[in-house]
Design an enzyme around this catalytic site. Structure first.
Site, PDB file in Angstrom:
ATOM      1  N   ASP A  51       0.873  -1.166   0.000  1.00  0.00           N
ATOM      2  CA  ASP A  51       0.000   0.000   0.000  1.00  0.00           C
ATOM      3  C   ASP A  51       0.917   1.225   0.000  1.00  0.00           C
ATOM      4  OD1 ASP A  51      -2.292   1.650   0.302  1.00  0.00           O
ATOM      5  OD2 ASP A  51      -2.021   1.655   2.479  1.00  0.00           O
ATOM      6  N   ASP A  53      -0.134   5.021   1.170  1.00  0.00           N
ATOM      7  CA  ASP A  53      -0.357   5.954   2.275  1.00  0.00           C
ATOM      8  C   ASP A  53      -0.414   5.219   3.601  1.00  0.00           C
ATOM      9  OD1 ASP A  53      -0.612   8.294   0.589  1.00  0.00           O
ATOM     10  OD2 ASP A  53      -2.510   7.423  -0.069  1.00  0.00           O
TER      11      ASP A  53
END
Length: 317
Positions: A51, A53
């Site tokens: 991922d 953020d």
């Protein structure tokens, strides 16, 4: 409800693993198993799907939130998102969807959007053309501001990311970023904070590249099919409940590293990721370059706290 961590999480970690441990880490990346000799057959090893953020960088509080608020100020919308409010909004995947949710909930659409042709939403976005145009234009401007913030160095990479990426590169392990964020913003972050060589090694699956965003598994399914990866050889690294749900729904193993907004999420009830870390790495020498990879064979190589041979022993290989 999420509690916001006011400081950066810390953890006491054991001493650095020796060269034998580093060799085992590289072996796992290559072969997908803790034992046996490493080979150059990458399809037999593991793939790392990050991922963005909260995983690559703790961008939500001091990056995206700040950029959203600047847009709201520029547009004269009359509100801003404080740290706690934005933490709650992070449970909505996608920036355009987040703005739509907030303006619907608080009935704070600007005057030219107060009489829509329809209140209907499709995949979290307005069907009404005026409202849709507003959230799209605000989000485009937010992306520009966010890229400027990243370029200024305000938001650094999280500890441990560079060593882990370097280990993957050295092992020839496929790796990608799978994010609900705008692709241009994600690419800017990786290119600016990791350097050209690391940037060139990544695949990117971001933003609106799939019909449904996390917690739907679409982005991870797309990564596996595009990169021709068996799902049982994919290890996802996430920081949030919705990300972990997406990985599990895709049939992939998930490692969680908690971030500012997810430090108190309960991942063990129902989600059950493989491991939960506060940080991905406890230390690495200052000789590690932020703009070029470091070979794990170097005497100054970084040492990752993510013990991939333990992860692998839990996978159905």
């Amino acid at each position: 409800r999420r509690r916001v961590a006011r400081g950066r999480p810390t953890a006491a970690m054991p001493g650095a693993p020796d060269e034998a441990m580093m060799a085992r880490l590289r072996n796992v990346l290559l072969t997908g198993r803790a034992g046996g000799a490493a080979t150059d057959a990458v399809p037999g090893g593991l793939a790392l799907l990050f991922d963005c953020d909260g995983v690559l960088a703790d961008t939500e509080r001091d990056g995206h939130r700040v950029s959203f608020n600047k847009v709201f100020e520029e547009r004269g919308l009359g509100y801003s998102w404080d740290v706690d409010e934005y933490g709650r909004l992070c449970e909505v995947g996608g920036g355009k969807e987040r703005m739509t949710f907030y303006m619907n909930k608080n009935k704070c659409w600007p005057e030219d959007c107060t009489n829509p042709t329809t209140e209907a939403l499709v995949k979290g976005l307005p069907v009404d053309e005026t409202r849709l145009a507003l959230v799209k234009s605000c989000h485009a401007r937010k992306t520009e501001l966010f890229q400027e913030l990243i370029g200024s160095g305000v938001v650094p990479l999280r500890p441990g990311i560079l060593p882990l990426v370097d280990e993957a590169i050295a092992a020839g392990a496929p790796h990608a970023v799978c994010s609900t964020s705008n692709e241009a913003a994600v690419r800017t972050l990786v290119q600016t904070l990791m350097g050209e060589e690391r940037y060139a090694s990544f695949e990117f699956f971001c933003g609106d590249c799939v019909p449904a965003k996390k917690p739907a598994p679409d982005v991870y399914n797309l990564a596996a099919s595009t990169m021709k990866l068996p799902k049982d050889k994919c290890v996802v690294i996430e920081d949030s409940g919705i990300g972990c749900k997406a990985a599990k729904a895709a049939g992939m193993a998930c490692l969680v590293t908690t971030s500012t907004y997810t430090v108190d999420e309960d991942f063990r009830s129902g989600l059950r990721p493989l491991f939960i870390y506060r940080v991905l790495c406890y230390s690495y020498p200052q000789t590690v370059s932020p703009t070029s990879p470091t070979s794990p064979n170097s005497p100054n190589s970084p040492t990752s706290h993510v013990d991939l041979h333990r992860i692998c022993s839990r996978l159905p290989l």
